[in-house]
Design an enzyme around this catalytic site. Structure first.
Site, PDB file in Angstrom:
ATOM      1  N   SER A 164       0.831  -1.201   0.000  1.00  0.00           N
ATOM      2  CA  SER A 164       0.000   0.000   0.000  1.00  0.00           C
ATOM      3  C   SER A 164       0.867   1.252   0.000  1.00  0.00           C
ATOM      4  CB  SER A 164      -0.897   0.012   1.240  1.00  0.00           C
ATOM      5  OG  SER A 164      -1.558   1.263   1.378  1.00  0.00           O
ATOM      6  N   GLU A 203      -2.188 -10.362  -9.147  1.00  0.00           N
ATOM      7  CA  GLU A 203      -1.487  -9.589  -8.125  1.00  0.00           C
ATOM      8  C   GLU A 203      -0.764 -10.538  -7.168  1.00  0.00           C
ATOM      9  OE1 GLU A 203      -3.875  -6.256  -6.542  1.00  0.00           O
ATOM     10  OE2 GLU A 203      -5.486  -6.977  -7.858  1.00  0.00           O
ATOM     11  N   SER A 225      -3.065  17.478 -17.725  1.00  0.00           N
ATOM     12  CA  SER A 225      -2.221  18.165 -16.741  1.00  0.00           C
ATOM     13  C   SER A 225      -2.726  17.882 -15.336  1.00  0.00           C
ATOM     14  CB  SER A 225      -2.234  19.677 -16.986  1.00  0.00           C
ATOM     15  OG  SER A 225      -1.827  20.000 -18.299  1.00  0.00           O
ATOM     16  N   THR A 285      -4.976  20.637 -13.581  1.00  0.00           N
ATOM     17  CA  THR A 285      -6.358  20.903 -13.966  1.00  0.00           C
ATOM     18  C   THR A 285      -7.270  19.780 -13.492  1.00  0.00           C
ATOM     19  OG1 THR A 285      -6.088  19.809 -16.116  1.00  0.00           O
ATOM     20  CG2 THR A 285      -5.637  22.182 -16.013  1.00  0.00           C
TER      21      THR A 285
END
Length: 772
Positions: A345, A531, A705, A708
């Site tokens: 994590s 995983e 970006s 934003t």
């Protein structure tokens, strides 16, 4: 663990909830059976999963189906595009890099990863990209492709379709054995691109809109890399990343033998492996980095599509190398790929009870008051946006250090090996006399508990080794009883969902799984279909390395590449499986899953080391399901309020701002998912600065970006608003700026098909007056 009890009122509420869920599942299945429809059928049809002959070493191996028929030579179609002429007299590889947008829907679709009801996309923080890297030997005979994709995981349907389109264009050049597709595992990308029922239900349907967007982006990134191939060199480096991760199941990790744990300094893998790619003139081309971390810095309360912490690392590196380009543009490509992140994590402050502030790092991840739903791990920042950037920058900083000092050149031949395997029926040799078997897929009780990064909707707890009569009865009534065989095979996991025995409307989990290794000289990339936990990854790396050494390939560097080719949840060690925390409950093929994978990857390593890949059977082909459940959220016509039109400004920007402040503008909006079909505009927004010398507006930021944010606010009957934020960075220069909004509206006249119409807003102009 004491048995849980419920009050009468709690039982009534739970009963209502579960019955509604069961009825929903039944109705969805009925909907599929009766309609057999799929949203916007894929034009390409069913992809061929028969792969042409692979090229390994100096031989061209012919793949055969396992013992069902004689080996036959597959005839490859003539490529529709000519092969690139490759320069041969040099030491190194031909290298091609490419990046393409694969964002998909940013509204009216679940985000994939947390499986949290109601976590729909409602806008965009950053775009998602497919980053492709092609490496070929100087004579062009052998090549491998590695693609890192900003999505939760690669679905089997996605991979099959990508391979089909590559075969249609390039013939036998790019195949199932030499193409690796790896998901970064961001939990903030759209769902809806899966074919197995468990994931279709979690996605609330199959979105061909998103599926097609992703496939197109992945293929385009490979095409760009193919076109841009040039002679170059690859350098490798390794180093330790500190302060970026914790083990979220440390009590499970402690079940591993102490003698094994003593060989490692940490309960997470802190090593980053990095490849630096340059051409023969020293021009920088790109990098691939593998590091074990979960991209869950963005919480399950997030509704903005984004690439999370590893995506931020890519953003920083690409912005640095592509000076003068907007995000997502420029020739340099930097991929931060996933590894054995299963129990890792980024929320480094660890789990604490949100109501008391006390630590809840225990075997059940539960708080004394409030239970598991109160136990949450937090990141290092003040909010999830800041945490994402802090962790992403730590990864970037180490990558930059390793990149600049990389001096060991990767040399040697390229090779690849691949098999499809029925993971429900693998015989595992425990020792020379005893065997075990893998199981049909099943999910345990602790799967429903979720993790400290995102707890489950119901108040289950991790570490459940016994079932619950209430939930068992409810499951039996809705889905039928699991067989004694599957319950016995998965022990000590108490089976919550016997997905391997649920086949309607399609199988709920895959039986056929990819195993794959590609090698570049002394580097071996193992493509794992799920995983792996920290110790699982360590055991696989060691086993593969030992197999190579046994057949003369010494000092191999083995990397784990996660979330590849098909998704099969988690893979824990046998010992961790006994603890039955979330990761173990999600190890769907039973307690011997890791041992089976180690055995299978050893076979591939031996085949490469002994140059006998040609003798490998291809294995049983996976299915490609054509008819999948349509999304539950319908397409409706967009409407603008009376007297307005799409893109009109409802709340304009202020007249002036300072650095560090947030510009915010609200527009009359339309559903952003329309833009995943009609791609007239490549961004939802621009921030533009007026340049007095040229008298033009220059774009400084777009929706890729990190400064934003684009929020979509859904109203009633097709009405909606769009809010754009620009968090003014320290680098902003004083001057006049404006924000523009781009979108597509859905229009439908009576008795006519719907059409998507592009629009753009009038700009909202303001001044930035200081840069302190």
């Amino acid at each position: 663990m004491a048995k849980r009890t419920f009050s009468s009122f709690e039982i009534f509420l739970i009963f209502l909830l579960v019955m509604m869920t069961g009825i929903t599942v039944a109705l969805l299945s009925l909907l599929f059976i009766t309609s057999g429809t799929i949203e916007n059928h894929t034009d390409s049809g069913v992809p061929s999963t028969q792969s042409p002959p692979a090229t390994q070493g100096s031989a061209a191996p012919q793949y055969s189906t396992p013992s069902r028929a004689p080996t036959t030579t597959q005839v490859s179609p003539t490529p529709s595009t000519p092969k690139t002429t490759l320069f041969q007299n040099f030491s190194g590889y031909h290298i091609g890099v490419g990046r393409a947008d694969c964002t998909g829907q940013v509204s009216d679709i679940n985000l994939m990863g947390f499986s949290k009801t109601g976590q729909y996309a409602r806008g965009i923080l950053t775009r998602l990209y497919s980053r492709a890297f092609i490496m070929a030997e100087p004579d062009g005979s052998n090549r491998v492709v590695f693609v890192s994709i900003d999505i939760g995981m690669v679905s089997q349907r996605l991979r099959l379709e990508v391979l089909s389109r590559l075969q249609n264009k390039y013939g036998s050049l790019y195949r199932r054995d030499n193409v690796i597709l790896s998901g970064t595992h961001t939990h903030s990308g759209p769902a809806g691109y899966f074919q197995y029922t468990t994931f279709v239900i979690a996605s609330e349907g199959f979105s061909n809109r998103t599926f097609e967007y992703m496939v197109t982006g992945i293929v385009k990134s490979i095409e760009i890399a193919h076109t841009n191939m040039k002679p170059g060199k690859i350098f490798i480096n390794k180093g330790t990343v500190d302060g970026a991760q914790i083990n979220r199941s440390p009590t499970s990790y402690l079940w591993n033998p102490q003698s094994e744990r003593a060989r490692y300094s940490s309960n997470t893998d802190k090593e980053m492996v990095l490849l630096k790619m340059v051409d023969l003139n020293g021009e920088e081309l790109g990098l691939i980095s593998w590091f074990a971390i979960h991209p869950v810095s963005m919480r399950n309360t997030n509704h903005l599509v984004n690439s999370d912490n590893v995506g931020y690392a890519s953003y920083l590196f690409e912005q640095e190398k592509n000076k003068g380009y907007l995000p997502g543009e420029g020739p340099y490509v930097a991929a931060f790929a996933s590894s054995n992140l299963g129990d890792v994590s980024p929320n480094v402050l660890g789990p604490h009870c949100t109501n008391t502030g006390e630590s809840c790092e225990n075997a059940n991840s539960s708080c004394p008051i409030g239970g598991a739903s109160m136990c949450v791990a937090m990141g290092p920042g003040q909010d999830m946006f800041e945490s994402t950037q802090i962790i992403g920058r730590k990864i970037y900083d180490k990558a930059k250090e390793l990149y600049e000092s990389a001096s060991q050149e990767v040399t040697g031949p390229l090779a690849s090996a691949h098999q499809w395997v029925n993971m429900t029926d693998v015989t595992v040799w425990l020792n020379s006399t005893h065997t075990a078997k893998t199981c049909k897929p099943a999910l345990g009780y602790s799967f429903a508990a979720g993790t400290i990064d995102g707890f489950g909707t119901l108040n289950f707890t991790q570490g459940m080794t016994e079932g619950d009569s209430f939930w068992d009865t409810l499951r039996d009534q809705v889905l039928g009883k699991p067989s004694e065989e599957i319950k016995e095979c998965h022990k000590p996991k108490p089976v919550l969902l016997h997905t391997g025995e649920l086949l309607k409307p399609h199988p709920w989990h895959p039986d056929i799984v990819d195993v794959q290794i590609v090698t570049l000289g002394f580097l071996a990339i193992t493509a794992i279909p799920g995983e792996f936990t920290t110790m699982s990854g360590r055991r696989l790396r060691q086993a593969v390395q030992e197999e190579f050494e046994a057949y003369g390939m010494l000092n191999m560097t083995v990397v784990i590449s996660g979330l590849c080719n098909v998704y099969t949840h988690y893979i824990t060690t046998y010992e961790e499986y006994q603890a039955q925390r979330y990761e173990a409950a999600s190890t769907i093929y039973g307690p011997h899953t890791l041992s089976a994978y180690i055995q299978l990857f050893r076979v591939l390593a031996k085949a490469i080391a002994t140059d006998t890949v040609a003798n490998l059977s291809s294995g049983p082909e996976p299915p490609f399901f054509e008819q999948l459940m349509s999304p539950l959220i319908p397409n409706i016509v967009d409407r603008a309020p009376a007297g307005t039109t799409f893109g009109d400004i409802l709340l304009p920007a202020n007249t002036t701002y300072r650095v560090g402040e947030v510009v915010e503008v609200t527009f009359v909006g339309a559903n952003p998912k329309n833009s995943a079909e009609n791609r007239t505009h490549q961004t939802f927004l621009t921030v533009e600065k007026y340049e007095a010398t040229s008298g033009t507006w220059q774009i400084t930021h777009n929706d890729a970006s990190w400064e934003t944010r684009f929020y979509w606010h859904k109203g009633l009957l097709g009405l909606s608003n769009a809010t754009i934020q620009w968090h003014i960075p320290d680098t902003a220069q004083p001057g006049s700026y404006r924000i523009k909004y781009f979108g597509h509206s859905r229009k439908q006249d009576l008795l006519k098909p719907a059409v998507l119409l592009s629009f753009e807003s009038s700009p909202s102009v303001f001044e930035v007056i200081t840069t302190w």
